[in-house]
Design a protein around this motif. Structure first.
Motif, PDB file in Angstrom:
ATOM      1  N   LEU A  95     -29.284  13.278   3.080  1.00 42.83           N
ATOM      2  CA  LEU A  95     -28.777  13.706   4.925  1.00 42.83           C
ATOM      3  C   LEU A  95     -30.657  13.301   5.235  1.00 42.83           C
ATOM      4  O   LEU A  95     -31.584  13.774   4.541  1.00 42.83           O
ATOM      5  CB  LEU A  95     -29.276  15.200   3.830  1.00 42.83           C
ATOM      6  N   GLY A  96     -30.258  13.274   6.733  1.00 41.41           N
ATOM      7  CA  GLY A  96     -31.153  13.146   7.568  1.00 41.41           C
ATOM      8  C   GLY A  96     -32.093  11.459   7.138  1.00 41.41           C
ATOM      9  O   GLY A  96     -33.621  11.433   7.575  1.00 41.41           O
ATOM     10  N   VAL A  97     -31.323  10.516   6.446  1.00 45.35           N
ATOM     11  CA  VAL A  97     -32.324   9.518   6.460  1.00 45.35           C
ATOM     12  C   VAL A  97     -31.547   8.608   6.910  1.00 45.35           C
ATOM     13  O   VAL A  97     -30.407   8.184   6.122  1.00 45.35           O
ATOM     14  CB  VAL A  97     -33.009   8.707   4.930  1.00 45.35           C
ATOM     15  N   ALA A  98     -31.755   7.472   7.317  1.00 47.40           N
ATOM     16  CA  ALA A  98     -31.031   6.536   8.359  1.00 47.40           C
ATOM     17  C   ALA A  98     -30.427   5.681   6.743  1.00 47.40           C
ATOM     18  O   ALA A  98     -29.618   4.616   6.709  1.00 47.40           O
ATOM     19  CB  ALA A  98     -31.565   5.653   9.542  1.00 47.40           C
ATOM     20  N   LEU A 110     -30.311  -2.368  -0.242  1.00 51.48           N
ATOM     21  CA  LEU A 110     -31.736  -0.728   0.061  1.00 51.48           C
ATOM     22  C   LEU A 110     -31.680  -1.049   2.465  1.00 51.48           C
ATOM     23  O   LEU A 110     -32.520  -2.649   1.805  1.00 51.48           O
ATOM     24  CB  LEU A 110     -32.685  -0.994  -0.731  1.00 51.48           C
ATOM     25  N   GLY A 111     -30.832   0.070   2.674  1.00 53.15           N
ATOM     26  CA  GLY A 111     -31.073  -0.860   3.897  1.00 53.15           C
ATOM     27  C   GLY A 111     -30.026  -0.246   4.527  1.00 53.15           C
ATOM     28  O   GLY A 111     -29.566   0.829   4.383  1.00 53.15           O
ATOM     29  N   GLY A 112     -29.693  -1.055   5.243  1.00 55.16           N
ATOM     30  CA  GLY A 112     -28.838  -1.011   6.473  1.00 55.16           C
ATOM     31  C   GLY A 112     -28.721  -0.567   7.517  1.00 55.16           C
ATOM     32  O   GLY A 112     -28.313  -0.061   8.788  1.00 55.16           O
ATOM     33  N   ASP A 113     -30.236   0.037   8.148  1.00 54.89           N
ATOM     34  CA  ASP A 113     -30.495   0.786   9.523  1.00 54.89           C
ATOM     35  C   ASP A 113     -31.617  -0.256  10.440  1.00 54.89           C
ATOM     36  O   ASP A 113     -31.830  -1.127   9.902  1.00 54.89           O
ATOM     37  CB  ASP A 113     -31.416   2.292   9.370  1.00 54.89           C
ATOM     38  N   GLN A 114     -31.690  -0.357  11.398  1.00 52.36           N
ATOM     39  CA  GLN A 114     -32.393  -0.910  12.246  1.00 52.36           C
ATOM     40  C   GLN A 114     -33.431  -0.400  11.964  1.00 52.36           C
ATOM     41  O   GLN A 114     -34.656  -2.366  11.894  1.00 52.36           O
ATOM     42  CB  GLN A 114     -32.720   0.228  13.629  1.00 52.36           C
ATOM     43  N   ALA A 115     -34.239   0.425  11.219  1.00 54.71           N
ATOM     44  CA  ALA A 115     -35.825   0.010  10.708  1.00 54.71           C
ATOM     45  C   ALA A 115     -36.037  -1.009   9.884  1.00 54.71           C
ATOM     46  O   ALA A 115     -36.836  -2.176   9.204  1.00 54.71           O
ATOM     47  CB  ALA A 115     -36.773   1.483  10.033  1.00 54.71           C
ATOM     48  N   ALA A 116     -34.718  -0.790   9.083  1.00 62.53           N
ATOM     49  CA  ALA A 116     -34.803  -2.141   8.071  1.00 62.53           C
ATOM     50  C   ALA A 116     -34.946  -3.593   8.707  1.00 62.53           C
ATOM     51  O   ALA A 116     -35.205  -4.940   8.053  1.00 62.53           O
ATOM     52  CB  ALA A 116     -33.751  -2.338   7.052  1.00 62.53           C
ATOM     53  N   ALA A 117     -34.551  -3.760   9.391  1.00 65.23           N
ATOM     54  CA  ALA A 117     -34.305  -5.227  10.441  1.00 65.23           C
ATOM     55  C   ALA A 117     -35.384  -5.275  11.187  1.00 65.23           C
ATOM     56  O   ALA A 117     -35.525  -6.522  11.027  1.00 65.23           O
ATOM     57  CB  ALA A 117     -32.762  -4.104  11.320  1.00 65.23           C
ATOM     58  N   ALA A 118     -35.725  -4.244  11.462  1.00 63.69           N
ATOM     59  CA  ALA A 118     -37.133  -4.650  12.052  1.00 63.69           C
ATOM     60  C   ALA A 118     -38.092  -5.211  11.108  1.00 63.69           C
ATOM     61  O   ALA A 118     -38.545  -5.835  11.412  1.00 63.69           O
ATOM     62  CB  ALA A 118     -38.073  -3.199  13.008  1.00 63.69           C
ATOM     63  N   ARG A 119     -38.409  -4.234   9.980  1.00 63.79           N
ATOM     64  CA  ARG A 119     -39.717  -4.826   8.693  1.00 63.79           C
ATOM     65  C   ARG A 119     -38.919  -6.494   8.165  1.00 63.79           C
ATOM     66  O   ARG A 119     -39.242  -6.676   7.961  1.00 63.79           O
ATOM     67  CB  ARG A 119     -38.937  -3.851   7.675  1.00 63.79           C
ATOM     68  N   LEU A 120     -37.269  -6.340   8.468  1.00 63.75           N
ATOM     69  CA  LEU A 120     -37.445  -7.795   7.644  1.00 63.75           C
ATOM     70  C   LEU A 120     -36.439  -9.083   8.659  1.00 63.75           C
ATOM     71  O   LEU A 120     -35.930  -9.807   7.919  1.00 63.75           O
ATOM     72  CB  LEU A 120     -35.470  -7.859   6.741  1.00 63.75           C
ATOM     73  N   GLY A 121     -37.090  -8.539   9.397  1.00 60.94           N
ATOM     74  CA  GLY A 121     -37.191  -9.867  10.523  1.00 60.94           C
ATOM     75  C   GLY A 121     -34.907  -9.731  11.114  1.00 60.94           C
ATOM     76  O   GLY A 121     -35.026 -11.449  11.454  1.00 60.94           O
ATOM     77  N   GLY A 122     -34.100  -9.046  11.448  1.00 65.45           N
ATOM     78  CA  GLY A 122     -33.009  -9.277  11.859  1.00 65.45           C
ATOM     79  C   GLY A 122     -32.223  -8.374  11.059  1.00 65.45           C
ATOM     80  O   GLY A 122     -31.173  -8.914  11.072  1.00 65.45           O
ATOM     81  N   ARG A 123     -32.445  -9.138   9.102  1.00 62.95           N
ATOM     82  CA  ARG A 123     -31.509  -9.425   8.795  1.00 62.95           C
ATOM     83  C   ARG A 123     -31.548  -7.134   8.092  1.00 62.95           C
ATOM     84  O   ARG A 123     -33.144  -7.164   8.180  1.00 62.95           O
ATOM     85  CB  ARG A 123     -32.134  -9.903   7.989  1.00 62.95           C
ATOM     86  N   HIS A 124     -30.460  -6.389   7.452  1.00 64.18           N
ATOM     87  CA  HIS A 124     -30.525  -5.689   6.949  1.00 64.18           C
ATOM     88  C   HIS A 124     -30.981  -5.115   5.691  1.00 64.18           C
ATOM     89  O   HIS A 124     -30.471  -3.520   5.626  1.00 64.18           O
ATOM     90  CB  HIS A 124     -29.032  -4.879   7.529  1.00 64.18           C
ATOM     91  N   TRP A 125     -30.333  -5.677   5.729  1.00 60.74           N
ATOM     92  CA  TRP A 125     -30.374  -5.070   3.702  1.00 60.74           C
ATOM     93  C   TRP A 125     -32.014  -5.878   2.761  1.00 60.74           C
ATOM     94  O   TRP A 125     -32.239  -7.450   3.039  1.00 60.74           O
ATOM     95  CB  TRP A 125     -29.454  -5.391   2.548  1.00 60.74           C
ATOM     96  N   PRO A 272     -39.390   3.464  -4.706  1.00 57.42           N
ATOM     97  CA  PRO A 272     -38.701   5.385  -4.664  1.00 57.42           C
ATOM     98  C   PRO A 272     -37.942   5.499  -3.661  1.00 57.42           C
ATOM     99  O   PRO A 272     -38.164   5.034  -2.669  1.00 57.42           O
ATOM    100  CB  PRO A 272     -39.909   6.044  -5.158  1.00 57.42           C
ATOM    101  N   LEU A 273     -36.916   6.671  -3.406  1.00 54.26           N
ATOM    102  CA  LEU A 273     -36.317   7.346  -3.034  1.00 54.26           C
ATOM    103  C   LEU A 273     -36.702   8.145  -2.458  1.00 54.26           C
ATOM    104  O   LEU A 273     -36.099   9.512  -2.461  1.00 54.26           O
ATOM    105  CB  LEU A 273     -34.778   6.958  -3.477  1.00 54.26           C
ATOM    106  N   ASN A 274     -37.340   7.398  -1.164  1.00 50.68           N
ATOM    107  CA  ASN A 274     -37.559   9.199  -0.768  1.00 50.68           C
ATOM    108  C   ASN A 274     -37.003   9.943  -0.077  1.00 50.68           C
ATOM    109  O   ASN A 274     -36.089   9.631   0.234  1.00 50.68           O
ATOM    110  CB  ASN A 274     -39.622   8.566   0.465  1.00 50.68           C
ATOM    111  N   PRO A 275     -36.915  11.282   0.491  1.00 50.04           N
ATOM    112  CA  PRO A 275     -36.230  12.255   0.924  1.00 50.04           C
ATOM    113  C   PRO A 275     -36.024  11.556   2.830  1.00 50.04           C
ATOM    114  O   PRO A 275     -36.824  11.345   3.576  1.00 50.04           O
ATOM    115  CB  PRO A 275     -36.653  13.463   0.783  1.00 50.04           C
TER     116      PRO A 275
END
Length: 275
Positions: A95-98, A110-125, A272-275
């Motif tokens: 809840l509340g985590v993309a 782990l990922g699937g969101d836009q923040a992951a894509a920005a961190r991973l150079g376009g990939r989402h996971w 870790p899986l942060n809330p």
């Protein structure tokens, strides 16, 4: 012919005498000994004692193999899907985590969101695998979370408790639910999980804490576990978990993210899986 007739009569008489000597209720006869009573009856999934019902619930959930869930684990809420047989599969949406978590046996995404894509150079996971243990086997990623969510772990612990009790009945939108309660030590809770590796049993016991663990379980009219509430001291002052289950054995499916959309980070430590 007379000799034959006499032989037949003699045989019949002998048989009748033998029957009188061994029958029950004849004069001078002794009744067969009564079977020895078992000092403690063993519960089975077909009896309706609390132990028997919990065994039936364990069998029902083992047959279902999968379900949707929603949970409140401490301060964290989430929904998802869990497959506990034949392989472990977990899809977790907090809840509340993309960011999403997908576990497929010994691999985690782990990922699937836009923040992951920005961190991973376009990939989402990000793709993680666990390092082999001393025996060469790989553990399930985030196994501590899986074991807190699994209905089989909760029911295995409940069925091992010496004194489960039927608390009463509760009304639900889908009918009447039976409420059972067991209390056991964290050590006994973990030790009952013989299906888990020693490392996972140790981690489970540590997460539950040293004091007694109270399990409240709600079962529907098919003995399926619809909700489990677990309370205990925990390592930080109080475990307080509630997991609800639905769509038992339903047409649920999970697919791994596409290879071209993942970054394989190997056995790097799981974040870790942060809330």
């Amino acid at each position: 012919m007379a000799l034959v007739r006499r032989a037949v009569i003699t045989g019949l008489a002998a048989a009748l005498l033998a029957g009188c000597g061994t029958g029950t209720g004849g004069a001078g006869s002794s009744p067969p000994p009564a079977p020895a009573a078992s000092p403690s009856a063993t519960a089975t999934p077909t009896d309706r004692s609390p132990h028997g019902v919990l065994l039936s619930a364990k069998l029902q959930m083992d047959t279902a193999r999968r379900a949707r869930f929603s949970y409140q684990l401490g301060a964290q809420s989430a929904t998802g899907m869990l497959f506990w047989a034949p392989k472990t599969v977990l899809v977790l949406n907090r809840l509340g985590v993309a960011e999403q978590l997908i576990v497929l046996d010994t691999t985690a995404y782990l990922g699937g969101d836009q923040a992951a894509a920005a961190r991973l150079g376009g990939r989402h996971w990000e793709k993680f695998t666990t390092a082999p243990g001393a025996d060469g086997r790989r553990e399930i990623p985030y196994s501590a979370l899986v074991d807190r969510l699994s209905p089989m772990v909760a029911l295995t612990a409940a069925a091992s408790a010496p004194d489960p009790v039927l608390v009463g009945e509760q009304k639900d939108t889908e009918g009447t639910l039976k409420h059972y309660r067991v209390t056991l030590s964290a050590e006994a809770y973990a030790a009952a999980q013989t299906q888990l590796s020693p490392a996972r049993r140790t981690a489970l016991g540590a997460a539950l804490g040293p004091g007694p663990v109270v399990l409240d379980l709600l079962l529907n009219d098919k003995d399926q576990l619809t909700e489990v509430h677990r309370s205990g001291p925990g390592p930080s002052g109080g475990a307080n978990d509630t997991v609800r289950y639905s769509e038992f054995g339903g047409p649920l499916s999970v697919q791994a993210p596409a290879d071209e959309d993942t970054v394989d980070v190997g056995t790097k430590g799981l974040p870790p899986l942060n809330p």
